[in-house]
Design a protein around this motif. Sequence first.
Motif, short mmCIF file in Angstrom:
data_model
loop_
_atom_site.label_atom_id
_atom_site.label_comp_id
_atom_site.label_asym_id
_atom_site.label_seq_id
_atom_site.Cartn_x
_atom_site.Cartn_y
_atom_site.Cartn_z
N ARG A 97 -105.25 24.94 54.04
CA ARG A 97 -103.91 24.22 53.91
C ARG A 97 -103.21 23.36 53.54
NH1 ARG A 97 -102.02 29.17 52.15
NH2 ARG A 97 -99.39 28.53 53.31
N ALA A 121 -105.56 32.36 52.27
CA ALA A 121 -105.60 30.82 52.89
C ALA A 121 -105.50 29.66 51.42
CB ALA A 121 -106.05 29.57 53.17
N LEU A 151 -101.36 36.82 57.59
CA LEU A 151 -101.17 36.13 56.62
C LEU A 151 -100.79 37.23 55.83
CD1 LEU A 151 -102.32 32.33 56.13
CD2 LEU A 151 -99.90 32.87 56.52
N ASN A 218 -95.64 25.85 53.58
CA ASN A 218 -96.46 26.49 54.88
C ASN A 218 -95.99 26.81 55.90
OD1 ASN A 218 -99.38 25.93 53.69
ND2 ASN A 218 -99.37 23.49 54.19
N TRP A 221 -96.99 29.96 57.15
CA TRP A 221 -98.79 29.38 57.74
C TRP A 221 -98.36 28.63 59.45
CZ3 TRP A 221 -101.28 25.15 59.37
CH2 TRP A 221 -102.80 25.24 60.44
#
Length: 263
Positions: A97, A121, A151, A218, A221
């Motif tokens: 990430r 990811a 996720l 991101n 995440w």
Amino acid sequence: MSLNDYPGSDEDILLSVEDRIAWITFNRPDTLNAFGPRQFHRLADLLDEVSVSSDVGVVVLTGTGRAFSAGGDVREFTKKGLVDTGVYALRAITAIRRCRKPVIAMVNGLAVGGGNELVIASDLAIAARSARLGQAGTLIGACPVIGGTNLLSLQIGEKRAKQIVFFSDKVEAEQALAWGWVNEVVDDADLVKTTRRWADRLLALHPQSLQIAKASSNVWWNLSYDSMLAGLEMIAMGVPAESVDEGRDAFLEKRPADYSPWR
């Protein structure tokens, strides 16, 4: 137990750079490219290396043989082995990430457990038609807290993600495409060519703009990171060592696990 007490070597994950594409290849075909702590540690190191390399513009993750990755190496799943694998898996997922370059998962076969979480990811995913994706944690006394329980629902929807996680289901590549799990599915013979075409398209774009696009994307995440840490802590504190042993032994002996003592 230290990291060096776990089996593995640098040859388990290979790096080659060609035309500004970094190919990171999981190279344990005899285990379906299963990962233990040392392999996740090696993957994180390689991702950190290519992230700052001026010779690299795109990163591709893939596996040798008939699997992308079967996930955690069940043979190492004592309670401590399970927890240690999770800790190093989180480091590898974080490296994907935070890599400053786009990361493409080239899913050449089975992607299960931690292997599937590497796909989740990655920024983009191209799958061979023969590929299958899914989870396995609840079969063996684990839980996919580093992508599967957080996720994945953002990519395929909460109900579908819970189905995959609760039942440890696996789905065909075409189904994964329909659900938004991967970006494209191609014939196995066309997988490398198609992945290279996607990589070349990325290489033609403004590199700093791509970096900004990835960093700002991101946000979800980043919001999931605390859930991953908490999940690892709950496994460490709440999963009995004996139930992990039963899950591992049942898997290796190809029999249903008996979790009745822990119900």
